[in-house]
Design an enzyme around this catalytic site. Structure first.
Site, PDB file in Angstrom:
ATOM      1  N   GLY A  82      -3.570  35.181  86.074  1.00 17.60           N
ATOM      2  CA  GLY A  82      -4.320  35.461  84.860  1.00 17.60           C
ATOM      3  C   GLY A  82      -3.505  36.197  83.816  1.00 17.60           C
ATOM      4  CB  VAL A 149      -2.788  41.047  87.031  1.00 22.79           C
ATOM      5  CG1 VAL A 149      -2.383  41.393  85.614  1.00 22.79           C
ATOM      6  CG2 VAL A 149      -4.173  41.571  87.356  1.00 22.79           C
ATOM      7  CB  CYS A 150       0.282  36.729  84.653  1.00 25.33           C
ATOM      8  SG  CYS A 150       1.896  36.008  84.309  1.00 25.33           S
ATOM      9  CG  PHE A 151       2.579  40.435  82.184  1.00 27.33           C
ATOM     10  CD1 PHE A 151       3.801  40.691  81.596  1.00 27.33           C
ATOM     11  CD2 PHE A 151       1.867  39.337  81.750  1.00 27.33           C
ATOM     12  CE1 PHE A 151       4.298  39.892  80.593  1.00 27.33           C
ATOM     13  CE2 PHE A 151       2.359  38.527  80.752  1.00 27.33           C
ATOM     14  CZ  PHE A 151       3.585  38.808  80.164  1.00 27.33           C
TER      15      PHE A 151
END
Length: 278
Positions: A82, A149-151
């Site tokens: 995401g 969470v992508c980051f």
């Protein structure tokens, strides 16, 4: 022999469904030989949570929180996790798999395309580098991310500054064409970002959010003076032209192409079947 000419497109801020539909249409048009390779820059209206192709909405995403914040929502055709697209410049690159400068392997093609991002950061004065796993444990961690969470963690050949992830990207290959798109973050609202995901407990959320601070960073956290979206856009236009060693040719869609994009946006990327099907 002169440099190859690629289309550079500035879309401005668009609806989430339009953004994904245009990336898909550019891939299709390129696969049919109608357009050369493309670098596209765009933003989001409204700010949007995009999720990866394989993510399960009901298990990972708090849709009530998405609505409460007034964010858009869309599933990407690419993998990954995401991403909250808010204060950022988003890019996409569309190029044939058999392009002479594209390596056959996914990770090496990632590296070649991401050279444009690397050069963009350097035009901003940031010393970015590629993240490459140094040990078997790090390599395994990349293959099995713990967070939606992508980051939360860097992936193969993504960009880090001072050990923290500064750009996130995802890739798909369809019809003999590579589509890579990703986020170049100016500022991160961590509380809003972490509101959007489901956690086993508040304690787990806090632990993940604390860890996130040590693993991800936005451009303006690293700059002596804050940069604007216009500054970042200019740097990355030059960065992609330099990194890919191409000449940038400005391109705008005609009326018929715009209609094709909007038709796809409405029929696919605004549909519950696409966005919530997993």
């Amino acid at each position: 022999m002169g440099k190859e000419s690629w289309y550079f497109i500035d879309s401005g801020n668009k609806a989430p469904s339009y953004n994904m539909a245009l990336d898909e249409k550019l891939l299709e048009w390129h696969s049919k030989g109608k357009i050369p390779p493309v670098v596209r820059f765009y933003g989001w209206d409204p700010a949007t949570l995009s999720i990866g192709y394989f993510q399960k909405v009901h298990k990972e995403i708090d849709m009530d929180a998405v609505k409460k914040h007034g964010f858009g929502f869309v599933r990407r055709p690419t993998g990954g996790r995401g991403v909250l697209h808010d204060k950022e410049l988003t890019y996409s690159v569309i190029v044939s798999e058999d392009h002479p400068n594209m390596p056959a392997t996914v990770t090496e093609a990632y590296r070649v395309i991401s050279e444009g991002i690397l050069q963009g950061f350097r035009y901003l004065g940031l010393q970015a580098d590629f993240s490459i796993p140094r040990t078997k444990e790090e390599e395994q961690a990349l293959k099995s991310p713990r967070s939606a969470v992508c980051f939360d963690a860097p992936s193969w050949y993504e960009l880090v500054v001072e050990g923290r992830k500064i750009a996130g990207s995802a890739q798909t290959r369809q019809k003999g064409v590579i589509l890579q798109h990703g986020s170049i973050i100016l500022d991160i609202d961590e509380d809003a970002l972490f509101d959007l995901f489901r956690y086993p407990s508040e304690r787990v959320r806090k632990r993940m959010q604390d860890r996130f601070k040590n693993k991800a960073v936005a451009i303006n956290e690293l700059m002596d003076q804050s940069v604007t979206l216009a500054d970042v856009s200019e740097a990355f236009h030059k960065g992609f032209a330099t990194g890919l060693n191409v000449t940038a040719e400005s391109f705008e869609l005609d009326e018929e192409q715009e209609k094709e994009v909007w038709d796809l946006a409405k029929s696919k990327y605004e549909s519950d079947e696409w966005n919530f099907r997993r």
